[in-house]
Design a protein around this motif. Structure first.
Motif, PDB file in Angstrom:
ATOM      1  N   LYS A  85      35.700  19.720  40.666  1.00  0.00           N
ATOM      2  CA  LYS A  85      34.343  19.415  40.201  1.00  0.00           C
ATOM      3  C   LYS A  85      34.148  19.889  38.764  1.00  0.00           C
ATOM      4  CE  LYS A  85      32.472  19.855  44.891  1.00  0.00           C
ATOM      5  NZ  LYS A  85      31.498  20.555  45.764  1.00  0.00           N
ATOM      6  N   ASN A  86      35.214  19.822  37.973  1.00  0.00           N
ATOM      7  CA  ASN A  86      35.185  20.219  36.562  1.00  0.00           C
ATOM      8  C   ASN A  86      34.884  21.695  36.361  1.00  0.00           C
ATOM      9  OD1 ASN A  86      35.727  17.568  35.577  1.00  0.00           O
ATOM     10  ND2 ASN A  86      33.571  17.036  35.889  1.00  0.00           N
ATOM     11  N   ARG A  87      35.155  22.500  37.380  1.00  0.00           N
ATOM     12  CA  ARG A  87      35.050  23.947  37.262  1.00  0.00           C
ATOM     13  C   ARG A  87      36.415  24.532  37.573  1.00  0.00           C
ATOM     14  NH1 ARG A  87      31.230  25.202  34.145  1.00  0.00           N
ATOM     15  NH2 ARG A  87      31.048  27.294  35.037  1.00  0.00           N
ATOM     16  N   TRP A  88      36.720  25.649  36.929  1.00  0.00           N
ATOM     17  CA  TRP A  88      38.081  26.172  36.965  1.00  0.00           C
ATOM     18  C   TRP A  88      38.109  27.644  37.330  1.00  0.00           C
ATOM     19  CZ3 TRP A  88      42.473  23.201  35.735  1.00  0.00           C
ATOM     20  CH2 TRP A  88      42.187  21.896  35.309  1.00  0.00           C
ATOM     21  N   THR A  89      39.275  28.094  37.806  1.00  0.00           N
ATOM     22  CA  THR A  89      39.551  29.519  38.017  1.00  0.00           C
ATOM     23  C   THR A  89      40.759  29.894  37.177  1.00  0.00           C
ATOM     24  OG1 THR A  89      38.665  29.591  40.271  1.00  0.00           O
ATOM     25  CG2 THR A  89      40.247  31.292  39.669  1.00  0.00           C
ATOM     26  N   TYR A  90      40.563  30.881  36.325  1.00  0.00           N
ATOM     27  CA  TYR A  90      41.658  31.406  35.489  1.00  0.00           C
ATOM     28  C   TYR A  90      42.277  32.604  36.188  1.00  0.00           C
ATOM     29  CZ  TYR A  90      43.766  34.215  31.741  1.00  0.00           C
ATOM     30  OH  TYR A  90      44.613  34.983  30.978  1.00  0.00           O
ATOM     31  N   SER A  91      43.593  32.756  36.066  1.00  0.00           N
ATOM     32  CA  SER A  91      44.252  33.932  36.645  1.00  0.00           C
ATOM     33  C   SER A  91      45.458  34.327  35.810  1.00  0.00           C
ATOM     34  CB  SER A  91      44.691  33.655  38.088  1.00  0.00           C
ATOM     35  OG  SER A  91      45.632  32.602  38.137  1.00  0.00           O
ATOM     36  N   ILE A  92      45.732  35.624  35.799  1.00  0.00           N
ATOM     37  CA  ILE A  92      46.897  36.165  35.107  1.00  0.00           C
ATOM     38  C   ILE A  92      47.287  37.479  35.783  1.00  0.00           C
ATOM     39  CG2 ILE A  92      45.640  37.516  33.354  1.00  0.00           C
ATOM     40  CD1 ILE A  92      47.752  36.393  31.310  1.00  0.00           C
ATOM     41  N   ASP A  93      48.566  37.820  35.771  1.00  0.00           N
ATOM     42  CA  ASP A  93      49.064  39.008  36.458  1.00  0.00           C
ATOM     43  C   ASP A  93      49.166  40.203  35.518  1.00  0.00           C
ATOM     44  OD1 ASP A  93      49.584  37.829  39.018  1.00  0.00           O
ATOM     45  OD2 ASP A  93      51.281  36.812  38.113  1.00  0.00           O
ATOM     46  N   LEU A  94      48.785  41.355  36.037  1.00  0.00           N
ATOM     47  CA  LEU A  94      49.045  42.616  35.352  1.00  0.00           C
ATOM     48  C   LEU A  94      50.261  43.285  35.980  1.00  0.00           C
ATOM     49  CD1 LEU A  94      45.500  44.256  35.089  1.00  0.00           C
ATOM     50  CD2 LEU A  94      46.659  42.830  33.398  1.00  0.00           C
ATOM     51  N   GLU A  95      51.091  43.884  35.154  1.00  0.00           N
ATOM     52  CA  GLU A  95      52.190  44.715  35.635  1.00  0.00           C
ATOM     53  C   GLU A  95      51.698  46.131  35.911  1.00  0.00           C
ATOM     54  OE1 GLU A  95      55.950  45.852  36.821  1.00  0.00           O
ATOM     55  OE2 GLU A  95      55.359  43.830  36.246  1.00  0.00           O
ATOM     56  N   ALA A  96      50.752  46.599  35.107  1.00  0.00           N
ATOM     57  CA  ALA A  96      50.203  47.951  35.242  1.00  0.00           C
ATOM     58  C   ALA A  96      48.862  47.995  34.528  1.00  0.00           C
ATOM     59  CB  ALA A  96      51.161  48.980  34.648  1.00  0.00           C
ATOM     60  N   PHE A  97      48.074  49.033  34.829  1.00  0.00           N
ATOM     61  CA  PHE A  97      46.767  49.174  34.186  1.00  0.00           C
ATOM     62  C   PHE A  97      46.367  50.639  34.198  1.00  0.00           C
ATOM     63  CE2 PHE A  97      45.741  48.847  38.661  1.00  0.00           C
ATOM     64  CZ  PHE A  97      44.685  49.718  38.828  1.00  0.00           C
ATOM     65  N   ARG A  98      45.334  50.939  33.456  1.00  0.00           N
ATOM     66  CA  ARG A  98      44.731  52.266  33.483  1.00  0.00           C
ATOM     67  C   ARG A  98      43.290  52.163  33.020  1.00  0.00           C
ATOM     68  NH1 ARG A  98      48.062  55.699  29.136  1.00  0.00           N
ATOM     69  NH2 ARG A  98      47.184  57.372  30.436  1.00  0.00           N
ATOM     70  N   VAL A  99      42.488  53.089  33.462  1.00  0.00           N
ATOM     71  CA  VAL A  99      41.158  53.286  32.895  1.00  0.00           C
ATOM     72  C   VAL A  99      41.335  54.251  31.716  1.00  0.00           C
ATOM     73  CG1 VAL A  99      38.840  54.199  33.298  1.00  0.00           C
ATOM     74  CG2 VAL A  99      40.007  52.905  35.093  1.00  0.00           C
ATOM     75  N   PRO A 100      40.780  53.972  30.539  1.00  0.00           N
ATOM     76  CA  PRO A 100      40.967  54.875  29.402  1.00  0.00           C
ATOM     77  C   PRO A 100      40.666  56.321  29.772  1.00  0.00           C
ATOM     78  CG  PRO A 100      39.845  52.889  28.679  1.00  0.00           C
ATOM     79  CD  PRO A 100      39.955  52.801  30.172  1.00  0.00           C
ATOM     80  N   GLY A 101      41.645  57.194  29.496  1.00  0.00           N
ATOM     81  CA  GLY A 101      41.516  58.605  29.843  1.00  0.00           C
ATOM     82  C   GLY A 101      42.113  58.951  31.182  1.00  0.00           C
ATOM     83  N   GLY A 102      42.505  57.929  31.963  1.00  0.00           N
ATOM     84  CA  GLY A 102      43.089  58.163  33.277  1.00  0.00           C
ATOM     85  C   GLY A 102      44.581  57.869  33.286  1.00  0.00           C
TER      86      GLY A 102
ATOM     87  N   VAL B 107      48.297  56.086  34.252  1.00  0.00           N
ATOM     88  CA  VAL B 107      48.805  54.718  34.353  1.00  0.00           C
ATOM     89  C   VAL B 107      49.023  54.388  35.827  1.00  0.00           C
ATOM     90  CG1 VAL B 107      50.760  53.190  33.870  1.00  0.00           C
ATOM     91  CG2 VAL B 107      49.886  54.732  32.090  1.00  0.00           C
ATOM     92  N   VAL B 108      48.563  53.213  36.246  1.00  0.00           N
ATOM     93  CA  VAL B 108      48.752  52.731  37.616  1.00  0.00           C
ATOM     94  C   VAL B 108      49.770  51.595  37.566  1.00  0.00           C
ATOM     95  CG1 VAL B 108      47.671  51.693  39.638  1.00  0.00           C
ATOM     96  CG2 VAL B 108      46.396  53.353  38.243  1.00  0.00           C
ATOM     97  N   ARG B 109      50.958  51.838  38.119  1.00  0.00           N
ATOM     98  CA  ARG B 109      52.025  50.822  38.101  1.00  0.00           C
ATOM     99  C   ARG B 109      51.931  49.986  39.387  1.00  0.00           C
ATOM    100  NH1 ARG B 109      57.263  50.600  35.510  1.00  0.00           N
ATOM    101  NH2 ARG B 109      57.936  48.421  35.733  1.00  0.00           N
ATOM    102  N   GLU B 110      51.002  49.050  39.400  1.00  0.00           N
ATOM    103  CA  GLU B 110      50.826  48.134  40.518  1.00  0.00           C
ATOM    104  C   GLU B 110      50.547  46.735  39.975  1.00  0.00           C
ATOM    105  OE1 GLU B 110      48.146  49.204  43.676  1.00  0.00           O
ATOM    106  OE2 GLU B 110      48.387  51.354  43.260  1.00  0.00           O
ATOM    107  N   ARG B 111      51.075  45.720  40.663  1.00  0.00           N
ATOM    108  CA  ARG B 111      50.779  44.342  40.277  1.00  0.00           C
ATOM    109  C   ARG B 111      49.374  43.986  40.757  1.00  0.00           C
ATOM    110  NH1 ARG B 111      54.972  41.077  37.572  1.00  0.00           N
ATOM    111  NH2 ARG B 111      54.035  39.304  38.626  1.00  0.00           N
ATOM    112  N   VAL B 112      48.566  43.512  39.834  1.00  0.00           N
ATOM    113  CA  VAL B 112      47.189  43.127  40.151  1.00  0.00           C
ATOM    114  C   VAL B 112      46.905  41.780  39.494  1.00  0.00           C
ATOM    115  CG1 VAL B 112      44.755  43.753  39.952  1.00  0.00           C
ATOM    116  CG2 VAL B 112      46.457  45.543  40.261  1.00  0.00           C
ATOM    117  N   LEU B 113      46.226  40.910  40.202  1.00  0.00           N
ATOM    118  CA  LEU B 113      45.830  39.614  39.673  1.00  0.00           C
ATOM    119  C   LEU B 113      44.451  39.729  39.052  1.00  0.00           C
ATOM    120  CD1 LEU B 113      46.848  36.623  39.627  1.00  0.00           C
ATOM    121  CD2 LEU B 113      45.405  36.256  41.635  1.00  0.00           C
TER     122      LEU B 113
END
Length: 285
Positions: free
Chosen positions: A47-64, A66-72
């Motif tokens: 219906k001309n609407r879309w979902t964007y997605s991309i994978d993270l290898e790791a992430f962190r909250v600034p000051g926290g 590193v979390v080494r987990e795959r997250v979409l």
């Protein structure tokens, strides 16, 4: 204890050590490392609407930590124009700051892919981050294994598999082992060697199985002038141009043999899945 980022005043950054520690329904500023095998993509709802997605290898909250987990990371119900803009902002192994949130329980989609998600509000931009840079450097390193039978096998970080080149009776072949783990690679190599040792019989069986499938289901694809006999089919098909070895939890070790012939299947490939040299093969385009 480190203080939470001013942008994340409601979140104790030091407490987020894994995905499950991220509170639900709270917009948070993250820094994420885009996975090496992910460049982002979109899917349409028709219906001309879309979902964007991309994978993270790791992430962190600034000051926290590193979390080494795959997250979409997903952004739902957007226009095609916004989809295009998002796809331009993130590339494999980029380190990006973004605002997102773990879905509130009541808003969780009914089904998930293999791993959890963050709902993206916006990309802020590229960011320097020592902890994530270490992982990026690790993923950027060349990993090569030498094997007496299969030669040089290099880790393809984009697809998380080892790959090499081989040749059979004048046909160049791509050889792939579907793992990024060196110990698992050695296990797959040992299981693949008996097949490779008898590849003349193995590949001949593949040709026979492919002919059987093609003649029953795909012969209308052939547009040559000469009648398609078995002999002509074999000449046009040739030998496999690729082989992939893999192992899954349900059925164990298996392979995919791939062939290609413009005269037979135009710009398509023709693949066969099997588990033994002379057993049944599941042939398909």
């Amino acid at each position: 204890m480190k203080k939470a980022s001013r942008k994340n005043s409601s979140v104790d950054a030091s407490s987020i050590k894994c995905f499950e520690d991220v509170p639900r329904g709270v917009p948070i500023t993250f820094i994420g490392l885009i996975a090496a095998n992910s460049s982002g993509g979109g899917s349409s709802n028709g219906k001309n609407r879309w979902t964007y997605s991309i994978d993270l290898e790791a992430f962190r909250v600034p000051g926290g930590p590193v979390v080494r987990e795959r997250v979409l990371v997903v952004c739902r119900d957007i226009s095609e124009r916004k989809l295009g803009n998002l796809m331009k902002q993130a590339s494999p192994l980029d380190i990006l700051e973004f605002v997102g949130q773990r879905p509130a329980s009541a808003r969780k989609p009914k089904t998930y892919p293999q791993y959890e998600q963050f709902e993206l509000q916006k990309f802020i931009g590229k960011k320097r981050n020592a902890g994530l840079q270490e992982i990026k450097t690790e993923l950027s390193k060349s990993v090569v294994v030498e094997d007496a039978t299969f030669g040089t096998l290099a880790l393809n970080h984009q697809f998380n598999w080892f790959e090499g080149l081989a040749s059979f009776r004048g046909t160049d072949m791509n050889v792939t082992f579907e793992t990024d783990n060196k110990n698992k690679l050695q296990d797959l190599i040992q299981k693949a060697k008996p097949l490779w040792k008898k590849r003349q019989a193995w590949f001949t069986h593949w040709r026979n199985e492919t002919w059987s499938y093609y003649s029953k289901n795909l012969s209308h694809w052939y547009e040559g002038d000469a009648p398609l006999t078995r002999e002509l089919f074999m000449r046009l098909l040739g030998w496999p141009v690729g082989v992939e070895f893999y192992e899954d939890a349900e059925e164990g070790f298996g392979y995919r043999l791939g062939g290609w012939s413009e005269d037979l299947v135009t710009d398509h490939g023709i693949d066969a899945h099997g588990r033994t040299i002379d057993g049944p093969m599941d042939v398909s385009l």
